[in-house]
Design a protein around this motif. Sequence first.
Motif, mmCIF file in Angstrom:
data_model
loop_
_atom_site.group_PDB
_atom_site.id
_atom_site.type_symbol
_atom_site.label_atom_id
_atom_site.label_comp_id
_atom_site.label_asym_id
_atom_site.label_seq_id
_atom_site.Cartn_x
_atom_site.Cartn_y
_atom_site.Cartn_z
ATOM 1 N N GLU A 150 -0.546 -5.790 0.807
ATOM 2 C CA GLU A 150 -1.769 -6.550 0.560
ATOM 3 C C GLU A 150 -3.037 -5.716 0.704
ATOM 4 N N TYR A 151 -2.917 -4.520 1.317
ATOM 5 C CA TYR A 151 -4.107 -3.683 1.524
ATOM 6 C C TYR A 151 -4.168 -2.486 0.568
ATOM 7 N N ILE A 152 -3.116 -2.294 -0.211
ATOM 8 C CA ILE A 152 -3.032 -1.086 -1.034
ATOM 9 C C ILE A 152 -4.101 -1.057 -2.116
ATOM 10 N N ASP A 153 -4.346 -2.177 -2.785
ATOM 11 C CA ASP A 153 -5.353 -2.187 -3.843
ATOM 12 C C ASP A 153 -6.736 -1.794 -3.324
ATOM 13 N N SER A 154 -7.097 -2.318 -2.163
ATOM 14 C CA SER A 154 -8.408 -1.986 -1.591
ATOM 15 C C SER A 154 -8.499 -0.508 -1.251
ATOM 16 N N ASN A 157 -8.892 1.436 -4.438
ATOM 17 C CA ASN A 157 -10.249 1.297 -4.970
ATOM 18 C C ASN A 157 -11.230 2.224 -4.258
ATOM 19 N N THR A 158 -11.085 2.324 -2.943
ATOM 20 C CA THR A 158 -11.955 3.226 -2.178
ATOM 21 C C THR A 158 -11.714 4.674 -2.561
ATOM 22 N N LEU A 159 -10.459 5.063 -2.653
ATOM 23 C CA LEU A 159 -10.126 6.438 -3.024
ATOM 24 C C LEU A 159 -10.671 6.781 -4.410
ATOM 25 N N LYS A 160 -10.565 5.841 -5.333
ATOM 26 C CA LYS A 160 -11.065 6.079 -6.693
ATOM 27 C C LYS A 160 -12.592 6.198 -6.688
ATOM 28 N N ARG A 161 -13.232 5.304 -5.972
ATOM 29 C CA ARG A 161 -14.699 5.316 -5.919
ATOM 30 C C ARG A 161 -15.222 6.626 -5.322
ATOM 31 N N GLU A 162 -14.518 7.133 -4.333
ATOM 32 C CA GLU A 162 -14.944 8.364 -3.655
ATOM 33 C C GLU A 162 -14.377 9.626 -4.305
ATOM 34 N N ALA A 179 8.539 -0.694 -7.083
ATOM 35 C CA ALA A 179 8.344 0.408 -8.026
ATOM 36 C C ALA A 179 7.034 0.263 -8.799
ATOM 37 N N ASP A 180 6.651 -0.956 -9.146
ATOM 38 C CA ASP A 180 5.414 -1.161 -9.915
ATOM 39 C C ASP A 180 4.180 -0.731 -9.112
ATOM 40 N N ILE A 181 4.177 -1.073 -7.818
ATOM 41 C CA ILE A 181 3.047 -0.668 -6.978
ATOM 42 C C ILE A 181 3.015 0.857 -6.841
ATOM 43 N N ALA A 182 4.209 1.449 -6.656
ATOM 44 C CA ALA A 182 4.281 2.907 -6.536
ATOM 45 C C ALA A 182 3.763 3.585 -7.799
ATOM 46 N N LYS A 183 4.114 3.031 -8.955
ATOM 47 C CA LYS A 183 3.643 3.617 -10.219
ATOM 48 C C LYS A 183 2.132 3.472 -10.367
ATOM 49 N N LYS A 184 1.588 2.397 -9.848
ATOM 50 C CA LYS A 184 0.141 2.209 -9.881
ATOM 51 C C LYS A 184 -0.548 3.262 -9.009
ATOM 52 N N ILE A 185 0.004 3.504 -7.830
ATOM 53 C CA ILE A 185 -0.543 4.551 -6.948
ATOM 54 C C ILE A 185 -0.489 5.902 -7.653
ATOM 55 N N GLN A 186 0.662 6.182 -8.226
ATOM 56 C CA GLN A 186 0.852 7.461 -8.910
ATOM 57 C C GLN A 186 -0.088 7.601 -10.103
ATOM 58 N N ALA A 187 -0.314 6.512 -10.825
ATOM 59 C CA ALA A 187 -1.190 6.553 -12.001
ATOM 60 C C ALA A 187 -2.621 6.921 -11.636
ATOM 61 N N HIS A 289 -1.881 4.191 7.580
ATOM 62 C CA HIS A 289 -0.972 3.280 6.886
ATOM 63 C C HIS A 289 -1.808 2.268 6.119
ATOM 64 N N PRO A 290 -1.229 1.523 5.198
ATOM 65 C CA PRO A 290 -1.988 0.475 4.514
ATOM 66 C C PRO A 290 -2.179 -0.749 5.411
ATOM 67 N N THR A 291 -3.119 -0.613 6.341
ATOM 68 C CA THR A 291 -3.443 -1.687 7.281
ATOM 69 C C THR A 291 -4.886 -2.125 7.051
ATOM 70 N N ALA A 292 -5.241 -3.261 7.606
ATOM 71 C CA ALA A 292 -6.621 -3.740 7.506
ATOM 72 C C ALA A 292 -7.578 -2.771 8.196
ATOM 73 N N SER A 293 -7.150 -2.221 9.339
ATOM 74 C CA SER A 293 -8.015 -1.298 10.080
ATOM 75 C C SER A 293 -8.341 -0.047 9.265
ATOM 76 N N SER A 294 -7.308 0.569 8.667
ATOM 77 C CA SER A 294 -7.541 1.779 7.887
ATOM 78 C C SER A 294 -8.236 1.471 6.564
#
Length: 332
Positions: A150-154, A157-162, A179-187, A289-294
């Motif tokens: 649930e935190y991966i998209d955010s 987005n931050t990594l892309k913006r920066e 696999a779909d989420i992993a491919k999105k990260i890789q893309a 990790h993909p947490t709310a804190s990070s």
Amino acid sequence: MTVRKAATIAASMLMVLVFVSINGDVSQYLASLKYGDAKAASADITYSAEERQRLLTIISEEAEKRKITPEDARIDRVWKAIPGYNGVEVDIEKTLDAALLAPSANAIPYVFKEVEPNIKLNDLGPHPIYRGNSNKKMISFMINVAWGNEYIDSILNTLKRENVKATFFLDGSWLKKNADIAKKIQADGHEMSNHAYTHPDMRALSRQDQYNQIAKTEALLKSTLNVDNKWFAPPSGSFNQATVQIAEEQGLKTVLWTIDTVDWQKPPADSIVRKISSKLEPGALILMHPTASSRDALPGMIAAAKAKGYAVGTVSETLSSKRLPAAVEGAD
């Protein structure tokens, strides 16, 4: 063809021949165009042997002053395997070519090349890696993923913006289901690496079970994402020498971290940023990790790194011996 048109063509050809005659032979003229220097193209680029030798002597003497010796990879008592760092030296032949094409009033345009260390990271054998070379002003985010979709998209987005690329270490069982989420990260251009298959305590496993944990995820990374991976991050940082040896047998270096966000304890984002900022140093590998804190701390962590003049790259980039641009290396 009209007489006027023929006369125009003849006049143009004559001008070219005169220009080339004045400015040296055809090969020199074409070479000047190759270097993209319009001034050089129109300058007198015919040099005597004495002038060439004079330039060569100046360049060779200056090359000795500008040389930076490469630093070998080594084993540190505390940090274990430390990557080397390329040296740099003047490419005398290319510098001479450039100098002969440059306007005479200009300074010599020195051309540099990198020189690799004699001992590289792969030459050190099976040792864990906790950080990059302290002379390389780059840091990396290691994002271990076994949960937290649930935190991966955010985070992405931050990594892309920066304009930052990170390394995501994927649990194999997570990858199989996501696999779909992993491919999105890789893309998005991020590096994808190995975090075992079921997030086990590696040092509590038999040698065969350790091998299988790494091999199953490695096979998935290849079949699902077509990744030629270099790195293995043991879950929870639990490993023994057998773990490092088994990873090495599969062509992987075992990577841990320099600074831990400890985000699984759900600390406030500002406390993570303060901690990371106070401990940042060249070559640091930051575990998250993909947490709310990070998710909430990531913009501040990136800002802290950039404020210190550090580039932010993947684990492969940070642990590479390749030099950073001089502008980054010279920043305070």
